[in-house]
Structure formats: structure tokens, C-alpha cells
Motif scaffolding. Structure first.
Motif, PDB file in Angstrom:
ATOM      1  N   ILE A 170       0.824  -1.210   0.000  1.00 20.01           N
ATOM      2  CA  ILE A 170       0.000   0.000   0.000  1.00 20.01           C
ATOM      3  C   ILE A 170       0.859   1.262   0.000  1.00 20.01           C
ATOM      4  CG2 ILE A 170      -1.734   1.299   1.299  1.00 20.01           C
ATOM      5  CD1 ILE A 170      -2.696  -1.390   2.429  1.00 20.01           C
ATOM      6  N   GLU A 171       1.980   1.228   0.709  1.00 21.75           N
ATOM      7  CA  GLU A 171       2.789   2.439   0.888  1.00 21.75           C
ATOM      8  C   GLU A 171       3.282   3.049  -0.423  1.00 21.75           C
ATOM      9  OE1 GLU A 171       5.536   4.186   4.336  1.00 21.75           O
ATOM     10  OE2 GLU A 171       5.953   2.111   3.773  1.00 21.75           O
ATOM     11  N   PRO A 172       3.737   2.259  -1.423  1.00 21.27           N
ATOM     12  CA  PRO A 172       4.158   2.892  -2.681  1.00 21.27           C
ATOM     13  C   PRO A 172       3.031   3.676  -3.348  1.00 21.27           C
ATOM     14  CG  PRO A 172       4.977   0.644  -2.558  1.00 21.27           C
ATOM     15  CD  PRO A 172       4.020   0.816  -1.422  1.00 21.27           C
ATOM     16  N   GLN A 173       1.798   3.172  -3.246  1.00 14.91           N
ATOM     17  CA  GLN A 173       0.666   3.898  -3.820  1.00 14.91           C
ATOM     18  C   GLN A 173       0.395   5.179  -3.042  1.00 14.91           C
ATOM     19  OE1 GLN A 173      -1.749   0.253  -3.441  1.00 14.91           O
ATOM     20  NE2 GLN A 173      -2.363   0.603  -5.548  1.00 14.91           N
ATOM     21  N   LEU A 174       0.427   5.078  -1.720  1.00 12.23           N
ATOM     22  CA  LEU A 174       0.227   6.258  -0.878  1.00 12.23           C
ATOM     23  C   LEU A 174       1.277   7.315  -1.183  1.00 12.23           C
ATOM     24  CD1 LEU A 174      -0.925   7.846   1.508  1.00 12.23           C
ATOM     25  CD2 LEU A 174       0.394   6.363   3.046  1.00 12.23           C
ATOM     26  N   ASP A 175       2.547   6.925  -1.203  1.00 13.44           N
ATOM     27  CA  ASP A 175       3.630   7.872  -1.486  1.00 13.44           C
ATOM     28  C   ASP A 175       3.471   8.489  -2.877  1.00 13.44           C
ATOM     29  OD1 ASP A 175       4.617   7.141   0.957  1.00 13.44           O
ATOM     30  OD2 ASP A 175       6.396   6.096   0.192  1.00 13.44           O
ATOM     31  N   TYR A 176       3.140   7.645  -3.848  1.00 12.11           N
ATOM     32  CA  TYR A 176       3.082   8.091  -5.243  1.00 12.11           C
ATOM     33  C   TYR A 176       2.015   9.169  -5.433  1.00 12.11           C
ATOM     34  CZ  TYR A 176       2.610   7.899 -10.332  1.00 12.11           C
ATOM     35  OH  TYR A 176       2.540   8.233 -11.668  1.00 12.11           O
ATOM     36  N   TYR A 177       0.802   8.891  -4.933  1.00 19.14           N
ATOM     37  CA  TYR A 177      -0.285   9.837  -5.192  1.00 19.14           C
ATOM     38  C   TYR A 177      -0.182  11.079  -4.304  1.00 19.14           C
ATOM     39  CZ  TYR A 177      -2.184   6.378  -8.299  1.00 19.14           C
ATOM     40  OH  TYR A 177      -2.342   5.506  -9.343  1.00 19.14           O
ATOM     41  N   TYR A 178       0.390  10.947  -3.122  1.00 20.49           N
ATOM     42  CA  TYR A 178       0.626  12.139  -2.305  1.00 20.49           C
ATOM     43  C   TYR A 178       1.655  13.037  -2.991  1.00 20.49           C
ATOM     44  CZ  TYR A 178       1.665  15.113   1.717  1.00 20.49           C
ATOM     45  OH  TYR A 178       1.836  16.192   2.545  1.00 20.49           O
ATOM     46  N   LYS A 179       2.736  12.420  -3.462  1.00 18.07           N
ATOM     47  CA  LYS A 179       3.784  13.190  -4.132  1.00 18.07           C
ATOM     48  C   LYS A 179       3.277  13.776  -5.441  1.00 18.07           C
ATOM     49  CE  LYS A 179       8.605  12.743  -5.649  1.00 18.07           C
ATOM     50  NZ  LYS A 179       9.756  11.799  -5.786  1.00 18.07           N
ATOM     51  N   LYS A 180       2.430  13.010  -6.124  1.00 16.29           N
ATOM     52  CA  LYS A 180       1.886  13.501  -7.400  1.00 16.29           C
ATOM     53  C   LYS A 180       1.082  14.775  -7.194  1.00 16.29           C
ATOM     54  CE  LYS A 180      -0.700  11.930 -11.445  1.00 16.29           C
ATOM     55  NZ  LYS A 180      -1.187  10.748 -12.192  1.00 16.29           N
ATOM     56  N   TYR A 181       0.348  14.853  -6.089  1.00 14.04           N
ATOM     57  CA  TYR A 181      -0.482  16.025  -5.842  1.00 14.04           C
ATOM     58  C   TYR A 181       0.275  17.126  -5.117  1.00 14.04           C
ATOM     59  CZ  TYR A 181      -4.450  18.892  -4.444  1.00 14.04           C
ATOM     60  OH  TYR A 181      -5.319  19.951  -4.279  1.00 14.04           O
ATOM     61  N   HIS A 182       1.084  16.723  -4.136  1.00 14.32           N
ATOM     62  CA  HIS A 182       1.737  17.712  -3.273  1.00 14.32           C
ATOM     63  C   HIS A 182       3.121  18.122  -3.766  1.00 14.32           C
ATOM     64  CE1 HIS A 182       2.644  19.889   0.376  1.00 14.32           C
ATOM     65  NE2 HIS A 182       3.690  19.126   0.633  1.00 14.32           N
ATOM     66  N   GLY A 183       3.779  17.243  -4.519  1.00 14.57           N
ATOM     67  CA  GLY A 183       5.102  17.582  -5.046  1.00 14.57           C
ATOM     68  C   GLY A 183       6.232  16.856  -4.361  1.00 14.57           C
ATOM     69  N   ASP A 184       6.103  16.582  -3.075  1.00 17.84           N
ATOM     70  CA  ASP A 184       7.103  15.816  -2.330  1.00 17.84           C
ATOM     71  C   ASP A 184       6.385  15.136  -1.166  1.00 17.84           C
ATOM     72  OD1 ASP A 184       6.829  17.683  -0.185  1.00 17.84           O
ATOM     73  OD2 ASP A 184       8.328  18.980  -1.111  1.00 17.84           O
ATOM     74  N   LEU A 185       7.136  14.495  -0.277  1.00 22.97           N
ATOM     75  CA  LEU A 185       6.521  13.711   0.793  1.00 22.97           C
ATOM     76  C   LEU A 185       6.424  14.457   2.122  1.00 22.97           C
ATOM     77  CD1 LEU A 185       8.106  10.199   0.098  1.00 22.97           C
ATOM     78  CD2 LEU A 185       5.863  11.064  -0.590  1.00 22.97           C
ATOM     79  N   THR A 186       6.787  15.731   2.134  1.00 21.23           N
ATOM     80  CA  THR A 186       6.674  16.485   3.380  1.00 21.23           C
ATOM     81  C   THR A 186       5.207  16.573   3.816  1.00 21.23           C
ATOM     82  OG1 THR A 186       6.543  18.583   2.158  1.00 21.23           O
ATOM     83  CG2 THR A 186       8.715  17.887   2.907  1.00 21.23           C
ATOM     84  N   GLY A 187       4.967  16.289   5.085  1.00 25.34           N
ATOM     85  CA  GLY A 187       3.610  16.368   5.615  1.00 25.34           C
ATOM     86  C   GLY A 187       2.841  15.058   5.549  1.00 25.34           C
ATOM     87  N   LEU A 188       3.381  14.060   4.881  1.00 27.76           N
ATOM     88  CA  LEU A 188       2.650  12.804   4.737  1.00 27.76           C
ATOM     89  C   LEU A 188       2.474  12.092   6.080  1.00 27.76           C
ATOM     90  CD1 LEU A 188       1.235  10.688   3.090  1.00 27.76           C
ATOM     91  CD2 LEU A 188       3.458   9.728   2.454  1.00 27.76           C
ATOM     92  N   ASN A 189       3.474  12.166   6.938  1.00 23.95           N
ATOM     93  CA  ASN A 189       3.347  11.517   8.244  1.00 23.95           C
ATOM     94  C   ASN A 189       2.188  12.109   9.055  1.00 23.95           C
ATOM     95  OD1 ASN A 189       5.411   9.675   7.865  1.00 23.95           O
ATOM     96  ND2 ASN A 189       6.976  11.030   8.726  1.00 23.95           N
ATOM     97  N   ASP A 190       1.963  13.408   8.900  1.00 25.89           N
ATOM     98  CA  ASP A 190       0.827  14.039   9.586  1.00 25.89           C
ATOM     99  C   ASP A 190      -0.495  13.488   9.053  1.00 25.89           C
ATOM    100  OD1 ASP A 190       2.499  15.591  11.137  1.00 25.89           O
ATOM    101  OD2 ASP A 190       2.423  17.320   9.787  1.00 25.89           O
ATOM    102  N   VAL A 191      -0.554  13.267   7.743  1.00 21.98           N
ATOM    103  CA  VAL A 191      -1.765  12.702   7.139  1.00 21.98           C
ATOM    104  C   VAL A 191      -2.010  11.291   7.694  1.00 21.98           C
ATOM    105  CG1 VAL A 191      -2.852  11.946   4.993  1.00 21.98           C
ATOM    106  CG2 VAL A 191      -1.558  14.080   5.043  1.00 21.98           C
ATOM    107  N   LYS A 192      -0.950  10.493   7.801  1.00 23.76           N
ATOM    108  CA  LYS A 192      -1.088   9.136   8.350  1.00 23.76           C
ATOM    109  C   LYS A 192      -1.642   9.176   9.770  1.00 23.76           C
ATOM    110  CE  LYS A 192       2.681   6.952   5.729  1.00 23.76           C
ATOM    111  NZ  LYS A 192       4.034   6.328   5.829  1.00 23.76           N
ATOM    112  N   THR A 193      -1.140  10.115  10.561  1.00 20.65           N
ATOM    113  CA  THR A 193      -1.590  10.235  11.947  1.00 20.65           C
ATOM    114  C   THR A 193      -3.063  10.618  12.008  1.00 20.65           C
ATOM    115  OG1 THR A 193       0.627  10.882  12.674  1.00 20.65           O
ATOM    116  CG2 THR A 193      -1.214  11.426  14.131  1.00 20.65           C
ATOM    117  N   GLN A 194      -3.465  11.579  11.180  1.00 21.29           N
ATOM    118  CA  GLN A 194      -4.867  11.996  11.156  1.00 21.29           C
ATOM    119  C   GLN A 194      -5.777  10.856  10.718  1.00 21.29           C
ATOM    120  OE1 GLN A 194      -5.794  16.028   9.451  1.00 21.29           O
ATOM    121  NE2 GLN A 194      -3.605  16.042   9.005  1.00 21.29           N
TER     122      GLN A 194
END
Length: 481
Positions: free
Chosen positions: A281-305
Motif C-alpha cells: 500500500i505504501e508505494p501507492q500512498l507515497d506516489y499519489y501524495y507526491k503527485k499532488y503535493h510535489g514531495d513527501l513532506t507532511g505525509l506523516n501528519d496525514v497518516k496520523t490523522q
């Protein structure tokens, strides 16, 4: 890969263990059934007392053929459904359930098993009629009426348990029919009916369908992105039209929010997935977050929420990145050696970069050899088609066409759906030489991509130890006799 098995196996395992015993109670109402014909009674006794399931099924089928109007027909069909289900014979289970529905249209057990089997067939074949049958059965289950004599509260308990499953059937069929909007709507209805714990525990269908909802949002984003492109075209054709301009902006915002929602549900599924599925699952999560946001900053906060609540709060959002072309230009400008880019990033540059940036990268790549790790989409002795980027994998479409230098031996041709890896990761490794590329515009079913063709490819299953030959003028030492 097994990433989609995660959802379906968990759902089926849970349903078969939890729902079936509940459903049996429905058919244990009523008083004693009397059979007046001694021959019929003997045949009934013989059929119902068989200890071997196959013999029991055969005896019941024989009874129903000889006595098609018997007063015990419904009782025997109920037993036949259970027997075939226990034997794991879906076609026969479906046949028995279909016959039950002819005499008892609201029989929840028959509806459930029929819908479940049709759901699996629909997912496997995407056949329009099969998927429509699955939807019709699920709708039938949602609208079923209580049998005579059953207390309303008892029937409600059964329908409350089954309602999420029926919405899941409709959602899966909509997804197979390429109706992601319908799939998103039905998965939402399903998940809202579950207690929270049913969406957090492995083995529960709510967790598997949380992942399916994320995938449905990815598909919906493609449809909405096409609508946004169409709206932009209309707005540009009529400069100054405020209504068209507003419609184009709204369409673009909607397409972006699809990715935001997809990221949330990928993160939700990732939080509670078993360890062996997190890595899928993680490669898909990383890919689409980065695709929309540009990089992976802030993704850990999304996981927590996402771990704290099933559905995102109304205020949840992700800051969009620059346009894809702007991101690619920045990537090229900040990468000292473009040869070090990952293969999927190179494909992305060639797919959506400006012509200047794409040509700049291609000038470095053409004629060079590269491994092609990914999922095999098509394969033959002379050519292998591979999905490398996550978009291509999700769409089950090849973005790399690899032409072999020499035909692959028949036994070594990689199977469709298998994964190509680097030798250091266990292989098999497919290596080819960059030949040509073509940009493929986005559509309502696929993201923008590059069709990259490689030539003179070789397939290696494992590194062979080098053969050491004796130096010229020297003979190998003879072992003593």
C-alpha cells in the motif's frame, strides 16, 4: 503482485464465517412438514441422512428431479446451497440459490450467495451482464421483505448485517464497469454502515474496502481530470466568459480533491493493514501524495490523522504542488546527473514534461541500456510489455515496450502479472536499450504517459558465476591419481 487479494480475501473470509450462520435462522421457521407418499419420504430421508457431502448433493438433486413440487423443496434447496458452498463449488451453489429465489424471491441466504458469486465473476471478467446481475441481486438484497412469521426486529438484524456487503457488491461492479463515481458512492455507503472496529481489523471487509475506495478515487480523478480539460478548452474558446471560467476552475478543483481523498483512504488502509500488506500500500500512498503535493513532506501528519477517524474531516486538505511541468523542470534543474533518476521518474519526465525538458532527458538516454523493473502486462518470445510507474500498474497498461535481442526460450517467458526485478533483488531482470519514445496524452481512463520502446533486450534470471579459463600457454593442473 497480490495487492488486490488483500481486500477480497479478507471480505470473503469474514462474510462466510459471520453472515452464513445468521442467515440459516431465517429458514428454520415454521412447524413440522409432512410427506404423505412413502416413496417420497424414503427418498427424502435417504438424501438428508447422507454423511458424504457429494453424495448428499447428488441425492438431493435426484430427489428434486423426481419430486419437483415436493413440500420439502424449499428445505432441500436450503440444504443444497449449504452443501455446495461447503464443497466450494460456486457454479452449483449459484444454481441452487437461483432455484431457491424462484420460489422464495426474498430469501436472504440465496440472495447473498448469488450476489457474492456474481461479484467475484464480475471482478474477474468485467462482463457487463455479469456485473449488472451482481448489482441487481445486491439491490434485491437491500430491498428484501421479511418472510411470513419472522418478527420485524429479527429480520432487521439480518438486513443490517448484510446491507454493507450489498453496497460493496454494487461498488465492485461499478468499478469493474468503469464507473468510478458510482463505486465511490457505494463504498462510502458501505463504510458508513460498519462499526469503526470493522474498518480497522485485518480479516474484516471494511478494511479491505477502505483500500478499494482509495483506488476508486484514483480512477475518478482521471475522469474528472478529463472533464476539467474539456472545461478548460471551452473557457479558452470564449475568453472573458465568467461562467465558463468558473466551471473550468470548479472542474479542476474537483479533480484535485479526488487525489486528496485517495491519499486519505490509502493512509487509513495503511495504518491498519497487516505488516505484509503495508509494503504494497505504501508505494501507492507515497506516489499519489507526491503527485499532488510535489514531495513527501507532511505525509506523516496525514497518516496520523487518518488513524484517528475513518472519513476525513471537512477541513482536511493537502497543499497542491506546482504544475507537473513546473515540478519536472525543477527536478531536472536540481539533479546534477539525470542518469541517476529512478526509471519511473524518467518516464514521468518524458510523459508530462515540456518538449524541451523531455528532449533534454531523452538526449542522454537514447542508445543507453537500462533495467526495466515492473509488472508484466503482455509477453512473448520476442517482446515484453511492462508497467513501470504506479499509474501504469494501477491502469494495468504498459508504458515500456521491450523488444528482445534474441527470442526468449518458451519456459523462460515471464508470465503476465509477474514482477520483473533487479538481479540483486532476486530477478528476473530485463535489460534493454532506449530506442524511441512517444508522449501519450491523458484520457478519462489513463493518466498521461510516455510509450517508451527499448531494443536489443536480454532477460537474466540469475547471475552466473564467471567461467575461469586457463591462461594461454598453461595447462590445467592434473589431479593426482
Amino acid at each position: 503482485m497480490k495487492k488486490f487479494v488483500f481486500a477480497s480475501v479478507m471480505a470473503l473470509a469474514s462474510l462466510s464465517l459471520v453472515y452464513a450462520p445468521t442467515l440459516r435462522a431465517q429458514d428454520q421457521q415454521g412447524g413440522t412438514i409432512q410427506i404423505k407418499d412413502p416413496a417420497e419420504y424414503n427418498a427424502y430421508s435417504m438424501a438428508t441422512t447422507q454423511s458424504d457431502p457429494k453424495a448428499k448433493a447428488a441425492a438431493i438433486e435426484d430427489f428434486l428431479t423426481k419430486y419437483p413440487q415436493s413440500v420439502v423443496k424449499k428445505t432441500l434447496l436450503d440444504t443444497l446451497i449449504d452443501t455446495y458452498q461447503g464443497l466450494q463449488e460456486p457454479d452449483q451453489t449459484l444454481s441452487a440459490a437461483s432455484r431457491m429465489l424462484q420460489i422464495d424471491p426474498d430469501n436472504l441466504k440465496a440472495i447473498y450467495y448469488s450476489a457474492n458469486i456474481k461479484k467475484g465473476q464480475c471482478a474477474k471478467t468485467s462482463d457487463q451482464q455479469t456485473c449488472d446481475d451482481a448489482i441487481a441481486l445486491a439491490q434485491k438484497g437491500l430491498n428484501a421483505k421479511a418472510p411470513a412469521g419472522m418478527p420485524p426486529d429479527e429480520f432487521k438484524k439480518q438486513t443490517d448485517v448484510l446491507a454493507p456487503f450489498f453496497h460493496s457488491v454494487i461498488a465492485a461492479a461499478d468499478a469493474a464497469k468503469k464507473d468510478p463515481a458510482g463505486a465511490v458512492e457505494e463504498y462510502h455507503k458501505e463504510l458508513m454502515l460498519y462499526p469503526v472496529e470493522a474498518t480497522t481489523k485485518p480479516g474484516q471487509p471494511g478494511l479491505g474496502d477502505t483500500l478499494q475506495l482509495a483506488l476508486a478515487y484514483v480512477k475518478l480523478a482521471l475522469v474528472d481530470a478529463q472533464a476539467a480539460r474539456d472545461a478548460d478548452t471551452k473557457a479558452k474558446a470564449t475568453p472573458g466568459d465568467a461562467t465558463l471560467a468558473a466551471a473550468a476552475k470548479a472542474a479542476n478543483d474537483k479533480a484535485g480533491q479526488d487525489y486528496v481523498q485517495a491519499v486519505w483512504f490509502f493512509a487509513r488502509a495503511w495504518n491498519f493493514a497487516p505488516a505484509n500488506f503495508k509494503g504494497q500500500i505504501e508505494p501507492q500512498l507515497d506516489y499519489y501524495y507526491k503527485k499532488y503535493h510535489g514531495d513527501l513532506t507532511g505525509l506523516n501528519d496525514v497518516k496520523t490523522q487518518a488513524a484517528s477517524t475513518l472519513f476525513p474531516p471537512a477541513t482536511f486538505n493537502i497543499t497542491p504542488a506546482k504544475t507537473p511541468q513546473e515540478q519536472i523542470h525543477d527536478l531536472l534543474a536540481t539533479t546534477p546527473d539525470l542518469n541517476t533518476l529512478a526509471l519511473a521518474d524518467k518516464e514521468t519526465v518524458l510523459a508530462v514534461g515540456s518538449k524541451e525538458d523531455a528532449d533534454k532527458l531523452w538526449a542522454l538516454l537514447q542508445g543507453k541500456q537500462t533495467p526495466v523493473p515492473g509488472i508484466v502486462i503482455e509477453s512473448s518470445a520476442s517482446q515484453v510489455k511492462v508497467a513501470v510507474t504506479q499509474d501504469a500498474k494501477d491502469a494495468k497498461a504498459a508504458d515500456f515496450i521491450v523488444n528482445m535481442k534474441e527470442p526468449i526460450p518458451e519456459k523462460e517467458i515471464p508470465a503476465v502479472g509477474s514482477e520483473l526485478k533487479l538481479l540483486k533483488d532476486g530477478g528476473p531482470e530485463l535489460d534493454g536499450t532506449y530506442d524511441t519514445y512517444t508522449q501519450v496524452p491523458a484520457s478519462s481512463t489513463a493518466a498521461a504517459s510516455a510509450q517508451i520502446v527499448l531494443k536489443d533486450a536480454i532477460l537474466q534470471s540469475a547471475k552466473k558465476a564467471p567461467v575461469h579459463k586457463p591462461a594461454a600457454g598453461h595447462r590445467p593442473v592434473r589431479k593426482p591419481q
